[in-house]
Write a protein that holds these residues in place. Structure first.
Motif, mmCIF file in Angstrom:
data_model
loop_
_atom_site.group_PDB
_atom_site.id
_atom_site.type_symbol
_atom_site.label_atom_id
_atom_site.label_comp_id
_atom_site.label_asym_id
_atom_site.label_seq_id
_atom_site.Cartn_x
_atom_site.Cartn_y
_atom_site.Cartn_z
ATOM 1 N N VAL A 93 -17.799 55.636 79.492
ATOM 2 C CA VAL A 93 -17.374 54.819 80.631
ATOM 3 C C VAL A 93 -18.415 53.759 80.979
ATOM 4 O O VAL A 93 -18.484 53.288 82.118
ATOM 5 N N TYR A 94 -19.247 53.389 79.990
ATOM 6 C CA TYR A 94 -20.081 52.213 80.198
ATOM 7 C C TYR A 94 -19.191 51.025 80.557
ATOM 8 O O TYR A 94 -18.028 50.946 80.146
ATOM 9 N N LEU A 95 -19.739 50.078 81.308
ATOM 10 C CA LEU A 95 -19.038 48.824 81.562
ATOM 11 C C LEU A 95 -18.672 48.162 80.231
ATOM 12 O O LEU A 95 -19.346 48.361 79.215
ATOM 13 N N THR A 96 -17.612 47.390 80.232
ATOM 14 C CA THR A 96 -17.297 46.623 79.037
ATOM 15 C C THR A 96 -18.433 45.627 78.780
ATOM 16 O O THR A 96 -19.257 45.362 79.669
ATOM 17 N N ASN A 97 -18.479 45.098 77.584
ATOM 18 C CA ASN A 97 -19.529 44.145 77.259
ATOM 19 C C ASN A 97 -19.495 42.949 78.215
ATOM 20 O O ASN A 97 -20.543 42.483 78.684
ATOM 21 N N ALA A 98 -18.279 42.471 78.531
ATOM 22 C CA ALA A 98 -18.153 41.342 79.447
ATOM 23 C C ALA A 98 -18.639 41.714 80.848
ATOM 24 O O ALA A 98 -19.323 40.926 81.522
ATOM 25 N N GLU A 99 -18.288 42.914 81.315
ATOM 26 C CA GLU A 99 -18.735 43.363 82.637
ATOM 27 C C GLU A 99 -20.249 43.531 82.672
ATOM 28 O O GLU A 99 -20.891 43.216 83.684
ATOM 29 N N GLN A 100 -20.813 44.036 81.579
ATOM 30 C CA GLN A 100 -22.261 44.218 81.527
ATOM 31 C C GLN A 100 -22.984 42.874 81.549
ATOM 32 O O GLN A 100 -24.006 42.713 82.221
ATOM 33 N N ARG A 101 -22.440 41.897 80.829
ATOM 34 C CA ARG A 101 -23.045 40.558 80.860
ATOM 35 C C ARG A 101 -22.993 39.969 82.266
ATOM 36 O O ARG A 101 -23.947 39.329 82.726
ATOM 37 N N ASN A 102 -21.883 40.213 82.962
ATOM 38 C CA ASN A 102 -21.761 39.720 84.338
ATOM 39 C C ASN A 102 -22.768 40.409 85.254
ATOM 40 O O ASN A 102 -23.398 39.763 86.111
ATOM 41 N N LEU A 103 -22.942 41.731 85.062
ATOM 42 C CA LEU A 103 -23.934 42.471 85.846
ATOM 43 C C LEU A 103 -25.324 41.892 85.611
ATOM 44 O O LEU A 103 -26.103 41.703 86.558
ATOM 45 N N ASN A 110 -33.810 41.784 87.339
ATOM 46 C CA ASN A 110 -33.984 43.215 87.090
ATOM 47 C C ASN A 110 -33.745 43.527 85.613
ATOM 48 O O ASN A 110 -32.605 43.641 85.165
ATOM 49 N N PRO A 111 -34.811 43.696 84.832
ATOM 50 C CA PRO A 111 -34.658 44.001 83.408
ATOM 51 C C PRO A 111 -33.915 45.316 83.152
ATOM 52 O O PRO A 111 -33.321 45.492 82.087
ATOM 53 N N LEU A 112 -33.939 46.228 84.124
ATOM 54 C CA LEU A 112 -33.308 47.539 83.939
ATOM 55 C C LEU A 112 -31.792 47.440 83.902
ATOM 56 O O LEU A 112 -31.121 48.372 83.450
ATOM 57 N N LEU A 113 -31.230 46.337 84.365
ATOM 58 C CA LEU A 113 -29.781 46.182 84.414
ATOM 59 C C LEU A 113 -29.267 45.105 83.460
ATOM 60 O O LEU A 113 -28.104 44.723 83.519
ATOM 61 N N GLN A 114 -30.132 44.650 82.555
ATOM 62 C CA GLN A 114 -29.716 43.599 81.628
ATOM 63 C C GLN A 114 -28.820 44.136 80.514
ATOM 64 O O GLN A 114 -28.021 43.395 79.943
ATOM 65 N N TYR A 115 -28.978 45.411 80.183
ATOM 66 C CA TYR A 115 -28.197 46.023 79.110
ATOM 67 C C TYR A 115 -27.737 47.400 79.559
ATOM 68 O O TYR A 115 -28.209 47.940 80.562
ATOM 69 N N ARG A 116 -26.799 47.980 78.819
ATOM 70 C CA ARG A 116 -26.256 49.283 79.202
ATOM 71 C C ARG A 116 -27.364 50.335 79.229
ATOM 72 O O ARG A 116 -28.370 50.226 78.535
ATOM 73 N N GLY A 117 -27.135 51.366 80.034
ATOM 74 C CA GLY A 117 -28.079 52.476 80.040
ATOM 75 C C GLY A 117 -28.290 53.083 81.409
ATOM 76 O O GLY A 117 -27.907 54.222 81.668
ATOM 77 N N GLN A 118 -28.887 52.329 82.307
ATOM 78 C CA GLN A 118 -29.275 52.886 83.596
ATOM 79 C C GLN A 118 -28.068 53.089 84.525
ATOM 80 O O GLN A 118 -27.030 52.445 84.351
ATOM 81 N N PRO A 119 -28.199 53.965 85.514
ATOM 82 C CA PRO A 119 -27.185 54.040 86.562
ATOM 83 C C PRO A 119 -26.906 52.651 87.132
ATOM 84 O O PRO A 119 -27.831 51.899 87.437
ATOM 85 N N GLY A 120 -25.627 52.330 87.248
ATOM 86 C CA GLY A 120 -25.218 51.001 87.642
ATOM 87 C C GLY A 120 -24.532 50.270 86.506
ATOM 88 O O GLY A 120 -23.861 49.257 86.725
ATOM 89 N N THR A 121 -24.695 50.789 85.262
ATOM 90 C CA THR A 121 -24.058 50.157 84.104
ATOM 91 C C THR A 121 -22.851 50.958 83.609
ATOM 92 O O THR A 121 -22.383 50.730 82.494
ATOM 93 N N HIS A 122 -22.374 51.893 84.433
ATOM 94 C CA HIS A 122 -21.170 52.669 84.119
ATOM 95 C C HIS A 122 -20.049 52.308 85.087
ATOM 96 O O HIS A 122 -20.292 51.913 86.225
ATOM 97 N N ASP A 123 -18.813 52.495 84.628
ATOM 98 C CA ASP A 123 -17.642 52.369 85.495
ATOM 99 C C ASP A 123 -17.401 53.751 86.096
ATOM 100 O O ASP A 123 -16.675 54.577 85.530
ATOM 101 N N VAL A 124 -18.044 54.007 87.228
ATOM 102 C CA VAL A 124 -17.995 55.338 87.844
ATOM 103 C C VAL A 124 -16.559 55.703 88.230
ATOM 104 O O VAL A 124 -16.135 56.853 88.089
ATOM 105 N N GLU A 125 -15.790 54.729 88.701
ATOM 106 C CA GLU A 125 -14.401 55.005 89.088
ATOM 107 C C GLU A 125 -13.575 55.434 87.878
ATOM 108 O O GLU A 125 -12.703 56.305 87.991
#
Length: 323
Positions: A93-103, A110-125
């Motif tokens: 349930v990682y964000l899609t690539n497009a959603e991750q780029r938007n994030l 914030n380098p921690l949110l540039q790519y998938r991995g950390q909390p905040g890069t998942h589609d929790v819903e």
């Protein structure tokens, strides 16, 4: 010499297989016991004409620790015991690539949110709705999937029409993830963490690479996981690594396996940058997990967590419930 080398390789492979088989058996027995406890506590179903809700098991462990391999083995083990089982990952349930780029574009500092991995890069819903559909156990559930090999190893979610459809009834749901179960720190806890980050302890050497505000954002992001996901999880299995520095080596082995299969994979430099962004999550969350354990549904009366202690070669050196 080549004969000895081949024998050594075969012996190592055999040892790995035995270790995995023992891990699956021990964890499988734990899951069966928790399933029996949940069923005895709730009855077969709140409504006689509906199937009982499945046991939801959260599985936490660092990247490369063998979570995915264990889940595959557990699915086979439990099905052999006539227990209908489905497994999926927080990675799915990682964000899609497009959603991750938007994030990344909205958090450029914030380098921690540039790519998938950390909390905040998942589609929790999406994770919650998938779990809720499985828990209701009354209709088919589409299980999301994520392809890490796409976009040069940066990944993208698989199109919905390719998701696996799971038919009810389901007895056990296995939900795994490297940060699944991590909890946010309250203001006092976060202040103590930041004080240690600014000290000289090697335990916080990765967090030290990022700003306080970078770390605070990841900490805040954990709130939605705590509210939306963890109360749906009945029991936990925790693969606890003795030394978190081994994560890079384990993750490198995964990338090498992808490359050997002909898939796109991260270069050594990309991998080092990638793993470095994960490590503050461990440094932030592990002390609290060691002290407080996991958040769960509360439907299992006692010993709802099985902890496996891993050595540097992923061998399980001990099991316990002391959390």
């Amino acid at each position: 010499m080549p004969v000895i080398s081949s024998l050594d390789k075969a012996r190592r492979q055999r040892a790995i297989q035995l270790n995995v088989a023992d891990r699956v058996r021990r964890v499988g027995q734990f899951v069966l016991s928790k399933l029996a406890q949940k069923r005895s506590g709730l009855g077969s179903s709140d409504k006689a004409d509906l199937p009982a809700a499945p046991l939801v098991v959260g599985i936490n462990g660092p990247q490369g620790s063998g979570k995915t391999t264990m889940v595959r083995g557990l699915v086979d083990y439990l099905r052999a015991h006539k227990v209908s089982t489905v497994g999926f990952s927080l990675d799915d349930v990682y964000l899609t690539n497009a959603e991750q780029r938007n994030l990344a574009q909205t958090h450029t500092l914030n380098p921690l949110l540039q790519y998938r991995g950390q909390p905040g890069t998942h589609d929790v819903e999406l994770g919650r709705s998938t779990l809720m559909s499985l828990i209701r156990n009354t209709g088919p559930t589409a299980i999301p999937a994520y392809d890490k090999s796409r976009y040069g190893g940066y990944g993208d979610r698989v199109p919905r029409e390719q998701w696996t459809q799971v038919q009810p009834p389901v007895d056990v749901v296995l939900f795994e993830g490297w940060c699944l179960g991590f909890q946010s720190l309250d203001s006092a806890e976060f202040a103590r963490y930041i004080e240690r980050v600014h000290g000289d302890s090697v335990m916080y050497k990765y967090s030290r690479k990022f700003s306080d505000s970078n770390l605070a954002q990841v900490n805040a992001n954990l709130g939605s996981y705590e509210r939306e996901l963890y109360p749906l999880i009945d029991a936990w299995v925790w693969a606890r690594a003795a030394d978190l520095d081994v994560v890079y080596r384990w993750r490198k082995e995964q990338e090498d396996e992808l490359a050997a299969q002909g898939h796109d994979s991260l270069s050594d430099q990309q991998l080092e940058d990638f793993v470095t962004r994960f490590m503050p999550g461990y440094e932030m969350a592990m002390p609290k997990l060691d002290l407080c354990g996991f958040i769960s549904s509360g439907l299992i009366p006692e010993h709802d967590t099985l902890r496996m202690h891993l050595d540097l070669n992923r061998n399980v050196v001990a099991f316990d419930h002391q959390l």
